[in-house]
Design an enzyme around this catalytic site. Sequence first.
Site, mmCIF file in Angstrom:
data_model
loop_
_atom_site.group_PDB
_atom_site.id
_atom_site.type_symbol
_atom_site.label_atom_id
_atom_site.label_comp_id
_atom_site.label_asym_id
_atom_site.label_seq_id
_atom_site.Cartn_x
_atom_site.Cartn_y
_atom_site.Cartn_z
ATOM 1 N N HIS A 190 0.820 -1.210 0.000
ATOM 2 C CA HIS A 190 0.000 0.000 0.000
ATOM 3 C C HIS A 190 0.857 1.265 0.000
ATOM 4 C CE1 HIS A 190 -3.961 -1.864 0.803
ATOM 5 N NE2 HIS A 190 -3.252 -2.779 1.436
ATOM 6 N N PRO A 191 0.435 2.281 -0.747
ATOM 7 C CA PRO A 191 1.095 3.588 -0.624
ATOM 8 C C PRO A 191 0.617 4.264 0.655
ATOM 9 C CG PRO A 191 -0.796 3.779 -2.064
ATOM 10 C CD PRO A 191 -0.686 2.316 -1.690
ATOM 11 N N GLU B 192 -9.705 4.315 -4.099
ATOM 12 C CA GLU B 192 -10.148 4.279 -2.703
ATOM 13 C C GLU B 192 -9.738 5.533 -1.930
ATOM 14 O OE1 GLU B 192 -9.747 -0.575 -2.815
ATOM 15 O OE2 GLU B 192 -8.268 0.627 -1.742
ATOM 16 N N PHE C 184 0.645 3.215 7.666
ATOM 17 C CA PHE C 184 -0.668 3.320 8.316
ATOM 18 C C PHE C 184 -1.723 2.794 7.357
ATOM 19 C CE2 PHE C 184 -4.587 5.921 8.923
ATOM 20 C CZ PHE C 184 -4.957 5.401 10.155
ATOM 21 N N ILE D 254 -5.702 1.840 6.565
ATOM 22 C CA ILE D 254 -7.098 2.076 6.902
ATOM 23 C C ILE D 254 -7.919 1.920 5.635
ATOM 24 C CG2 ILE D 254 -6.930 4.567 6.517
ATOM 25 C CD1 ILE D 254 -8.910 4.938 8.854
ATOM 26 N N ALA E 132 -9.865 3.353 3.359
ATOM 27 C CA ALA E 132 -10.060 4.792 3.143
ATOM 28 C C ALA E 132 -11.250 5.120 2.253
ATOM 29 C CB ALA E 132 -8.788 5.395 2.540
#
Length: 335
Positions: free
Chosen positions: A59-60, A82, A113, A115, A117
């Site tokens: 993930h970025p 997203e 981090f 989540i 989004a």
Amino acid sequence: MGSVFDEKDFLACCGSTKFAQQMVAVGPFSTQQDAIHAARNIWFNKVDVNGWLEAFAAHPQIGQTPSRDHKSPAFAQWSKGEQSTALSTATELTLQELLEWNARYREKFGFVFLICASGRSTPEILAELKIRYQNRPIIEFEIAAQEQMKITELRLSKLFSDKADTAPAVKPLSTTNITTKAEEDRVNIIGAHLTAATRAAGAKPAHIPIRTRPPITTHVLDTSRGCPANGIEVRLEMWKDNQARPQFGETYIDGWILLGSSATDKDGRSGQLMNMVEALVPGIYRISFNTGKYNPDGFFPYVSIVFEIKESQKWDHFHVPLLLSPFSLSTYRGS
């Protein structure tokens, strides 16, 4: 015959290679719900810590776009979509603050981090990041894994939706408005949560997937060592005295019936504590951990957690994780 997807399709849903390989191995899937159920089992029970970290690393950072040389172009494209709400609601100030907190988070926990989004604004994400930054690493690691599963489920929905869009057109059997299969499945997932408290007692809800693990499981994390707790003896019991309920402050010798016992493995997960049943028997359960044997110098000789499963919850899965340190412990109901 179910929808056939290959490894790169599942790699786009979750950046873990082992996850993608396992999904291919147990497929094809007749419905989206079947795929999601298998995905949960694979992610939480078969993918190891390295697989989780591989998925996180794909993930970025929130607020940044994926690199052009990402190993999965579909993953990168979905990730960008997203984050669209977050990016569209970001100001130069909030975006800078988000980048700074992302850097702090990564320095503390060692991974990005994470989540789900989709549909969330930059202020919402930033507030959640600041709250989760206060967590201990072992707790945050579990939360990040749960967020990854939310993202994976969302992308599996897209995968099935895209498959439906490219399938040959079929003449409808009637003129009644019919939603797509993907939409029906999403409604079923959401509806199962919304109606759980109000559905008739004992009524089996529609589209209950076949269980792939016992309905009650546990997972122990040793927060003092920053790793799963291996070798803790675990017992699962049920209260069988129909004449009385166990009460706080009372001592009971009889009434508790042993359902099963096991020990946690290298990932801190218990073995099978009860039979693989479709519907749980409603009642009061007790899960106990021999923490004194695991850590003779610790504060807790053993730990017991008592909980009640209602009639309306008998189709659910109950995961009871234990976060353990020499002088403190905590638990919560997982999914």
